[in-house]
Design a protein around this motif. Structure first.
Motif, PDB file in Angstrom:
ATOM      1  N   ALA A 165      10.870 -69.789  56.431  1.00 31.18           N
ATOM      2  CA  ALA A 165      11.688 -69.377  55.286  1.00 31.18           C
ATOM      3  C   ALA A 165      10.861 -68.814  54.136  1.00 31.18           C
ATOM      4  N   PRO A 166       9.719 -69.417  53.763  1.00 28.30           N
ATOM      5  CA  PRO A 166       8.921 -68.786  52.692  1.00 28.30           C
ATOM      6  C   PRO A 166       8.480 -67.366  53.046  1.00 28.30           C
ATOM      7  N   ARG A 167       8.098 -67.150  54.308  1.00 23.71           N
ATOM      8  CA  ARG A 167       7.713 -65.810  54.745  1.00 23.71           C
ATOM      9  C   ARG A 167       8.916 -64.873  54.747  1.00 23.71           C
ATOM     10  N   TRP A 168      10.084 -65.365  55.187  1.00 21.65           N
ATOM     11  CA  TRP A 168      11.293 -64.545  55.177  1.00 21.65           C
ATOM     12  C   TRP A 168      11.671 -64.151  53.748  1.00 21.65           C
ATOM     13  N   SER A 215      20.400 -53.991  49.839  1.00 18.44           N
ATOM     14  CA  SER A 215      19.200 -54.187  50.658  1.00 18.44           C
ATOM     15  C   SER A 215      18.928 -55.659  50.912  1.00 18.44           C
ATOM     16  N   TRP A 216      19.206 -56.508  49.945  1.00 18.82           N
ATOM     17  CA  TRP A 216      18.956 -57.944  50.109  1.00 18.82           C
ATOM     18  C   TRP A 216      19.918 -58.555  51.129  1.00 18.82           C
ATOM     19  N   ASN A 217      21.161 -58.124  51.133  1.00 21.32           N
ATOM     20  CA  ASN A 217      22.165 -58.702  52.022  1.00 21.32           C
ATOM     21  C   ASN A 217      22.274 -57.998  53.371  1.00 21.32           C
ATOM     22  N   ASP A 218      21.462 -56.978  53.591  1.00 21.35           N
ATOM     23  CA  ASP A 218      21.551 -56.242  54.852  1.00 21.35           C
ATOM     24  C   ASP A 218      21.155 -57.156  56.011  1.00 21.35           C
ATOM     25  N   LEU A 219      22.015 -57.235  57.011  1.00 22.41           N
ATOM     26  CA  LEU A 219      21.772 -58.104  58.159  1.00 22.41           C
ATOM     27  C   LEU A 219      21.746 -57.333  59.470  1.00 22.41           C
ATOM     28  N   LEU A 220      22.721 -56.459  59.678  1.00 24.57           N
ATOM     29  CA  LEU A 220      22.896 -55.842  60.988  1.00 24.57           C
ATOM     30  C   LEU A 220      21.701 -54.984  61.390  1.00 24.57           C
ATOM     31  N   TRP A 221      21.246 -54.092  60.489  1.00 21.59           N
ATOM     32  CA  TRP A 221      20.154 -53.209  60.859  1.00 21.59           C
ATOM     33  C   TRP A 221      18.833 -53.953  61.070  1.00 21.59           C
ATOM     34  N   THR A 243      13.724 -60.737  57.687  1.00 20.03           N
ATOM     35  CA  THR A 243      14.154 -60.942  56.307  1.00 20.03           C
ATOM     36  C   THR A 243      14.902 -62.274  56.222  1.00 20.03           C
ATOM     37  N   LEU A 244      15.210 -62.703  55.022  1.00 18.13           N
ATOM     38  CA  LEU A 244      15.833 -64.003  54.851  1.00 18.13           C
ATOM     39  C   LEU A 244      17.212 -64.056  55.501  1.00 18.13           C
ATOM     40  N   GLN A 245      17.959 -62.969  55.428  1.00 17.61           N
ATOM     41  CA  GLN A 245      19.293 -62.957  56.024  1.00 17.61           C
ATOM     42  C   GLN A 245      19.224 -63.075  57.537  1.00 17.61           C
ATOM     43  N   VAL A 246      18.290 -62.384  58.151  1.00 23.57           N
ATOM     44  CA  VAL A 246      18.136 -62.463  59.606  1.00 23.57           C
ATOM     45  C   VAL A 246      17.671 -63.855  60.007  1.00 23.57           C
ATOM     46  N   GLY A 247      16.746 -64.415  59.247  1.00 27.86           N
ATOM     47  CA  GLY A 247      16.281 -65.761  59.556  1.00 27.86           C
ATOM     48  C   GLY A 247      17.383 -66.796  59.469  1.00 27.86           C
ATOM     49  N   LEU A 248      18.230 -66.691  58.453  1.00 33.61           N
ATOM     50  CA  LEU A 248      19.332 -67.648  58.311  1.00 33.61           C
ATOM     51  C   LEU A 248      20.337 -67.510  59.443  1.00 33.61           C
ATOM     52  N   ALA A 249      20.494 -66.305  59.979  1.00 34.95           N
ATOM     53  CA  ALA A 249      21.429 -66.115  61.088  1.00 34.95           C
ATOM     54  C   ALA A 249      20.992 -66.875  62.325  1.00 34.95           C
ATOM     55  N   THR A 250      19.693 -67.163  62.472  1.00 36.35           N
ATOM     56  CA  THR A 250      19.209 -67.906  63.638  1.00 36.35           C
ATOM     57  C   THR A 250      19.513 -69.393  63.537  1.00 36.35           C
ATOM     58  N   PHE A 251      19.926 -69.880  62.354  1.00 35.73           N
ATOM     59  CA  PHE A 251      20.237 -71.294  62.200  1.00 35.73           C
ATOM     60  C   PHE A 251      21.563 -71.681  62.856  1.00 35.73           C
ATOM     61  N   GLN A 252      22.445 -70.713  63.044  1.00 34.16           N
ATOM     62  CA  GLN A 252      23.769 -70.990  63.566  1.00 34.16           C
ATOM     63  C   GLN A 252      23.755 -70.867  65.079  1.00 34.16           C
ATOM     64  N   GLY A 253      23.984 -71.963  65.759  1.00 27.41           N
ATOM     65  CA  GLY A 253      24.027 -71.979  67.215  1.00 27.41           C
ATOM     66  C   GLY A 253      25.438 -72.106  67.735  1.00 27.41           C
ATOM     67  N   LEU A 288      18.882 -70.449  48.610  1.00 29.77           N
ATOM     68  CA  LEU A 288      17.649 -69.696  48.404  1.00 29.77           C
ATOM     69  C   LEU A 288      17.907 -68.192  48.425  1.00 29.77           C
ATOM     70  N   ALA A 289      18.876 -67.761  49.237  1.00 31.94           N
ATOM     71  CA  ALA A 289      19.176 -66.334  49.339  1.00 31.94           C
ATOM     72  C   ALA A 289      20.083 -65.842  48.227  1.00 31.94           C
ATOM     73  N   THR A 290      20.846 -66.734  47.610  1.00 29.43           N
ATOM     74  CA  THR A 290      21.837 -66.329  46.618  1.00 29.43           C
ATOM     75  C   THR A 290      21.287 -66.325  45.198  1.00 29.43           C
ATOM     76  N   MET A 291      20.457 -67.271  44.866  1.00 32.16           N
ATOM     77  CA  MET A 291      19.992 -67.419  43.491  1.00 32.16           C
ATOM     78  C   MET A 291      19.265 -66.197  42.941  1.00 32.16           C
ATOM     79  N   PRO A 292      18.388 -65.523  43.704  1.00 23.82           N
ATOM     80  CA  PRO A 292      17.758 -64.312  43.144  1.00 23.82           C
ATOM     81  C   PRO A 292      18.753 -63.232  42.755  1.00 23.82           C
ATOM     82  N   LEU A 293      19.848 -63.105  43.523  1.00 21.71           N
ATOM     83  CA  LEU A 293      20.853 -62.102  43.184  1.00 21.71           C
ATOM     84  C   LEU A 293      21.589 -62.469  41.907  1.00 21.71           C
TER      85      LEU A 293
END
Length: 272
Positions: free
Chosen positions: A64-67, A202-208, A220-230, A245-250
């Motif tokens: 997550a820190p790297r994402w 750009s921050w919320n972009d997930l699909l591309w 990116t953080l959005q892609v990393g968070l998507a891997t948490f859902q099984g 963590l993904a919402t507060m900067p926005l």
């Protein structure tokens, strides 16, 4: 009848604002719950005690820190490129006279109607040929400029009095110096608005990024968070901590640019 100390519209807007804030508050509180509290029924809205397991797992067991750093890099490059390229292109369409200016502007704006999904395969093939697939550049190159950004800046420049630029040109300033020293300082509200819109997109972009990047260290953080859902199990406390963590900067970015954003909407609504 005694006048209210605030606008009567606030009586309607405050409940609506509360309605939109409640999910955010619940997300923050859920990130400090244990999985047992999250999954119990009836659901609890407030944790009995603060549990940090979700935050510890997020920061120690994942990248997550790297994402987060990758998302910051992508967003920073996208915002900076948008401000430079879209402002110069918008100024060119607003002030410079050249053959085919109207047709070129219509073609640029018409690209907004092309679905993003339609461009993904050609973009992926092009990026594969130049060798930037599965790199961080693949995430921010599509965000270097946009038709919406060019349109927004052009409309703002058209609303500026052209006499200011003519006076500078008479005094000996070149076109580039006039743009840099006179026009851009006046365009700060529009630039702040464009920066906010670009940051959100750009921050919320997930699909591309999900298609173009497969290396875990380049997520990116959005892609990393998507891997948490099984399909069978989801670590909800860890997922909610990541969402915070993904919402507060926005939220912080919008609060900092709020006055500029309102100034742009007010200025572009004036005529004459």
């Amino acid at each position: 009848m005694r006048r209210l100390p605030f606008s009567p519209w606030h009586l309607l807007l405050m409940p609506l604002a509360l309605l939109f804030v409640l999910p955010l508050v619940h997300m923050v509180l859920t990130s400090f719950m244990s999985n047992a509290e999250i999954n119990q029924f009836p659901p609890k809205l407030v944790p009995t005690t603060l549990h940090l397991e979700g935050w510890r797992a997020l920061l120690s067991e994942t990248n997550a820190p790297r994402w987060l750093l990758n998302s910051i890099i992508v967003a920073a490059v996208s915002v900076l490129a948008h401000l430079v390229l879209c402002s110069t292109a918008g100024y060119g369409f607003a002030r410079l006279k050249f053959a085919g200016r109207g047709v070129a502007f219509v073609v640029v704006v018409a690209t907004v109607m092309i679905p993003i999904q339609l461009l993904m395969i050609p973009t992926y093939l092009m990026f594969a040929r130049i060798g930037i697939v599965d790199t961080l550049a693949a995430a921010f190159v599509p965000w270097l400029a946009s038709a919406f950004g060019i349109f927004l800046m052009r409309q703002f420049f058209l609303a500026l009095p052209v006499e200011l630029e003519e006076a500078a040109l008479i005094d000996g300033c070149g076109r580039w110096r006039t743009f840099r020293s006179i026009v851009l300082p006046l365009a700060r509200p529009a630039c702040a608005t464009l920066a906010v819109f670009t940051l959100l997109s750009s921050w919320n972009d997930l699909l591309w990024p999900l298609i173009a990047i497969s290396d875990d260290s380049r997520f990116t953080l959005q892609v990393g968070l998507a891997t948490f859902q099984g399909t069978r199990h989801t670590e909800w406390s860890q997922l909610m901590a990541g969402n915070v963590l993904a919402t507060m900067p926005l939220i912080l970015a919008f609060l900092l640019a709020q006055r500029r954003f309102i100034a742009t909407m007010t200025f572009t609504g004036l005529k004459g």
